[in-house]
Design a protein around this motif. Structure first.
Motif, PDB file in Angstrom:
ATOM      1  N   ALA A  13     -26.076 -25.446 -50.668  1.00  0.00           N
ATOM      2  CA  ALA A  13     -25.641 -24.043 -50.612  1.00  0.00           C
ATOM      3  C   ALA A  13     -24.251 -24.044 -50.011  1.00  0.00           C
ATOM      4  O   ALA A  13     -24.066 -24.461 -48.863  1.00  0.00           O
ATOM      5  CB  ALA A  13     -26.591 -23.202 -49.776  1.00  0.00           C
ATOM      6  N   GLY A  14     -23.269 -23.640 -50.797  1.00  0.00           N
ATOM      7  CA  GLY A  14     -21.902 -23.736 -50.331  1.00  0.00           C
ATOM      8  C   GLY A  14     -21.443 -25.185 -50.291  1.00  0.00           C
ATOM      9  O   GLY A  14     -22.027 -26.071 -50.920  1.00  0.00           O
ATOM     10  N   THR A  15     -20.394 -25.439 -49.494  1.00  0.00           N
ATOM     11  CA  THR A  15     -19.847 -26.788 -49.340  1.00  0.00           C
ATOM     12  C   THR A  15     -19.658 -27.086 -47.859  1.00  0.00           C
ATOM     13  O   THR A  15     -18.819 -26.464 -47.208  1.00  0.00           O
ATOM     14  CB  THR A  15     -18.498 -26.929 -50.055  1.00  0.00           C
ATOM     15  N   PRO A  16     -20.450 -28.016 -47.298  1.00  0.00           N
ATOM     16  CA  PRO A  16     -20.245 -28.358 -45.899  1.00  0.00           C
ATOM     17  C   PRO A  16     -18.931 -29.122 -45.717  1.00  0.00           C
ATOM     18  O   PRO A  16     -18.595 -29.983 -46.532  1.00  0.00           O
ATOM     19  CB  PRO A  16     -21.448 -29.252 -45.559  1.00  0.00           C
ATOM     20  N   GLY A  17     -18.217 -28.779 -44.669  1.00  0.00           N
ATOM     21  CA  GLY A  17     -16.950 -29.444 -44.368  1.00  0.00           C
ATOM     22  C   GLY A  17     -16.780 -29.670 -42.889  1.00  0.00           C
ATOM     23  O   GLY A  17     -17.606 -29.225 -42.075  1.00  0.00           O
ATOM     24  N   LYS A  18     -15.682 -30.327 -42.541  1.00  0.00           N
ATOM     25  CA  LYS A  18     -15.427 -30.662 -41.137  1.00  0.00           C
ATOM     26  C   LYS A  18     -14.465 -29.687 -40.470  1.00  0.00           C
ATOM     27  O   LYS A  18     -14.197 -29.798 -39.275  1.00  0.00           O
ATOM     28  CB  LYS A  18     -14.880 -32.087 -41.031  1.00  0.00           C
TER      29      LYS A  18
ATOM     30  N   THR B  17     -14.852 -25.819 -45.348  1.00  0.00           N
ATOM     31  CA  THR B  17     -16.231 -25.337 -45.437  1.00  0.00           C
ATOM     32  C   THR B  17     -16.283 -24.079 -46.295  1.00  0.00           C
ATOM     33  O   THR B  17     -15.540 -23.131 -46.069  1.00  0.00           O
ATOM     34  CB  THR B  17     -16.798 -25.026 -44.042  1.00  0.00           C
ATOM     35  N   VAL B  18     -17.164 -24.102 -47.283  1.00  0.00           N
ATOM     36  CA  VAL B  18     -17.347 -22.927 -48.157  1.00  0.00           C
ATOM     37  C   VAL B  18     -18.729 -22.355 -47.879  1.00  0.00           C
ATOM     38  O   VAL B  18     -19.748 -22.964 -48.223  1.00  0.00           O
ATOM     39  CB  VAL B  18     -17.229 -23.311 -49.646  1.00  0.00           C
ATOM     40  N   PRO B  19     -18.817 -21.189 -47.222  1.00  0.00           N
ATOM     41  CA  PRO B  19     -20.127 -20.618 -46.887  1.00  0.00           C
ATOM     42  C   PRO B  19     -20.811 -20.012 -48.104  1.00  0.00           C
ATOM     43  O   PRO B  19     -20.163 -19.538 -49.033  1.00  0.00           O
ATOM     44  CB  PRO B  19     -19.780 -19.546 -45.859  1.00  0.00           C
ATOM     45  N   GLN B  20     -22.141 -20.052 -48.083  1.00  0.00           N
ATOM     46  CA  GLN B  20     -22.918 -19.411 -49.149  1.00  0.00           C
ATOM     47  C   GLN B  20     -24.344 -19.187 -48.674  1.00  0.00           C
ATOM     48  O   GLN B  20     -24.923 -20.060 -48.014  1.00  0.00           O
ATOM     49  CB  GLN B  20     -22.939 -20.273 -50.414  1.00  0.00           C
TER      50      GLN B  20
ATOM     51  N   GLN C 238     -26.905 -32.332 -44.547  1.00  0.00           N
ATOM     52  CA  GLN C 238     -25.597 -32.088 -43.941  1.00  0.00           C
ATOM     53  C   GLN C 238     -25.441 -30.581 -43.728  1.00  0.00           C
ATOM     54  O   GLN C 238     -25.638 -29.802 -44.651  1.00  0.00           O
ATOM     55  CB  GLN C 238     -24.479 -32.589 -44.862  1.00  0.00           C
ATOM     56  N   VAL C 239     -25.090 -30.202 -42.512  1.00  0.00           N
ATOM     57  CA  VAL C 239     -24.968 -28.778 -42.177  1.00  0.00           C
ATOM     58  C   VAL C 239     -23.607 -28.522 -41.548  1.00  0.00           C
ATOM     59  O   VAL C 239     -23.158 -29.290 -40.687  1.00  0.00           O
ATOM     60  CB  VAL C 239     -26.077 -28.338 -41.203  1.00  0.00           C
ATOM     61  N   SER C 240     -22.973 -27.443 -41.975  1.00  0.00           N
ATOM     62  CA  SER C 240     -21.650 -27.103 -41.454  1.00  0.00           C
ATOM     63  C   SER C 240     -21.573 -25.614 -41.150  1.00  0.00           C
ATOM     64  O   SER C 240     -22.125 -24.800 -41.889  1.00  0.00           O
ATOM     65  CB  SER C 240     -20.576 -27.491 -42.477  1.00  0.00           C
ATOM     66  N   ASN C 241     -20.889 -25.270 -40.052  1.00  0.00           N
ATOM     67  CA  ASN C 241     -20.744 -23.857 -39.685  1.00  0.00           C
ATOM     68  C   ASN C 241     -19.427 -23.607 -38.962  1.00  0.00           C
ATOM     69  O   ASN C 241     -19.157 -24.205 -37.918  1.00  0.00           O
ATOM     70  CB  ASN C 241     -21.892 -23.415 -38.775  1.00  0.00           C
ATOM     71  N   PHE C 242     -18.626 -22.732 -39.539  1.00  0.00           N
ATOM     72  CA  PHE C 242     -17.402 -22.263 -38.885  1.00  0.00           C
ATOM     73  C   PHE C 242     -17.214 -20.761 -39.103  1.00  0.00           C
ATOM     74  O   PHE C 242     -16.141 -20.234 -38.869  1.00  0.00           O
ATOM     75  CB  PHE C 242     -16.176 -23.019 -39.427  1.00  0.00           C
ATOM     76  N   HIS C 243     -18.264 -20.087 -39.593  1.00  0.00           N
ATOM     77  CA  HIS C 243     -18.143 -18.676 -39.946  1.00  0.00           C
ATOM     78  C   HIS C 243     -19.172 -17.795 -39.256  1.00  0.00           C
ATOM     79  O   HIS C 243     -19.149 -16.577 -39.423  1.00  0.00           O
ATOM     80  CB  HIS C 243     -18.289 -18.503 -41.461  1.00  0.00           C
TER      81      HIS C 243
ATOM     82  N   SER D 202     -26.021 -29.418 -47.566  1.00  0.00           N
ATOM     83  CA  SER D 202     -26.361 -30.255 -48.710  1.00  0.00           C
ATOM     84  C   SER D 202     -27.556 -31.109 -48.339  1.00  0.00           C
ATOM     85  O   SER D 202     -27.675 -31.566 -47.195  1.00  0.00           O
ATOM     86  CB  SER D 202     -25.184 -31.161 -49.110  1.00  0.00           C
ATOM     87  N   VAL D 203     -28.452 -31.344 -49.316  1.00  0.00           N
ATOM     88  CA  VAL D 203     -29.699 -32.054 -49.058  1.00  0.00           C
ATOM     89  C   VAL D 203     -29.801 -33.288 -49.952  1.00  0.00           C
ATOM     90  O   VAL D 203     -29.527 -33.220 -51.160  1.00  0.00           O
ATOM     91  CB  VAL D 203     -30.918 -31.143 -49.308  1.00  0.00           C
ATOM     92  N   TYR D 204     -30.220 -34.407 -49.344  1.00  0.00           N
ATOM     93  CA  TYR D 204     -30.475 -35.646 -50.066  1.00  0.00           C
ATOM     94  C   TYR D 204     -31.899 -36.099 -49.750  1.00  0.00           C
ATOM     95  O   TYR D 204     -32.341 -36.022 -48.598  1.00  0.00           O
ATOM     96  CB  TYR D 204     -29.493 -36.740 -49.640  1.00  0.00           C
ATOM     97  N   VAL D 205     -32.606 -36.569 -50.763  1.00  0.00           N
ATOM     98  CA  VAL D 205     -33.968 -37.069 -50.576  1.00  0.00           C
ATOM     99  C   VAL D 205     -34.063 -38.453 -51.203  1.00  0.00           C
ATOM    100  O   VAL D 205     -33.759 -38.617 -52.396  1.00  0.00           O
ATOM    101  CB  VAL D 205     -35.014 -36.125 -51.197  1.00  0.00           C
TER     102      VAL D 205
END
Length: 239
Positions: free
Chosen positions: A151-156, A161-164, A184-189, A140-143
């Motif tokens: 893209a998807g949903t970052p989670g802990k 976490t929903v990958p996309q 925010q970046v998340s990766n578990f896949h 997710s990006v904030y400016v």
């Protein structure tokens, strides 16, 4: 047999001319929009683009050292408190975070983090755009404190976490000559994690043109493979 050889030569020549002509058109169209190799790089979380000529040089790659906050999905408000978070270090973008040293320990591909970059823009009021490709499996990006895209949903965790995979161009109008970019970046896949693709910033029309040219090039490759496949099928049928 002679007719078959003539047909083979004719089709091969036509295919060669099609490929050559298409490549010339595509590279000429992309020439103005490819970012110059002398784009300034971010240093300790700050990227100075005040002297960058977007009109003549095209988009700028937001590469270099970004602030990195491991195991934190931070919001813009978190950086405006009396006790803002302390960065885990400065990480190279684009790159994966595998093996990055956090408190003397190298991290793996699984996890989540926040990236932060301050851009000195030196211009306001113009329609600009970011071009995002792929980051880990969700981001997710904030400016400047406002949500921009995701893209998807970052989670802990794996479950949250929903990958996309969702390459995207986002148009916006800067309200300040400084941009605070928080991702925010998340990766578990995936075996690798992090902001591993280049992020581009440029004038809206230029960024859109780059995207269109990329799509045209991909369609051209697909069309070329189809033509080659049909050519071999026809030649096989004649034999």
């Amino acid at each position: 047999m002679l007719n078959e050889d003539k047909l083979k030569i004719t089709i091969s020549a036509a295919l060669f001319m099609l490929v050559s002509f298409s490549m010339i058109l595509i590279f000429n169209a992309c020439k103005h929009n490819i970012a110059d190799t002398t784009v300034p790089e971010a240093v300790n979380g700050i990227l100075d683009l005040r002297n960058w000529d977007f009109e003549n040089k095209g988009s700028a790659a937001l590469s270099g050292k970004w602030e990195f906050y491991w195991h934190s999905l931070l919001q813009p408000d978190d950086f405006t408190t009396d006790t803002p978070p302390v960065a885990s270090g400065f990480i190279e973008v684009p790159s994966d975070w595998n093996g990055f040293d956090v408190n003397g320990k190298k991290i793996s591909g699984d996890g989540y983090a926040t990236y932060r970059l301050e851009i000195l823009l030196g211009r306001t009021g113009e329609r600009m755009a970011f071009k995002f490709l792929d980051m880990a499996v969700a981001f997710s990006v904030y400016v400047n404190g406002k949500y921009l895209t995701s893209a998807g949903t970052p989670g802990k965790t794996f479950d949250t976490t929903v990958p996309q995979f969702h390459p995207n161009v986002v148009v916006f109008k800067p309200d300040s000559d400084r941009l605070e970019v928080i991702i925010q970046v998340s990766n578990f896949h995936h075996r690798k994690g992090g902001a591993w693709e280049v992020i581009h910033l440029g004038l809206a029309d230029d960024i859109r043109a780059v995207r269109q040219n990329t799509l045209y090039f991909n369609f051209f490759l697909i069309g070329s493979m189809l033509i080659m496949g049909i050519y071999h099928l026809v030649y096989f049928a004649l034999r």
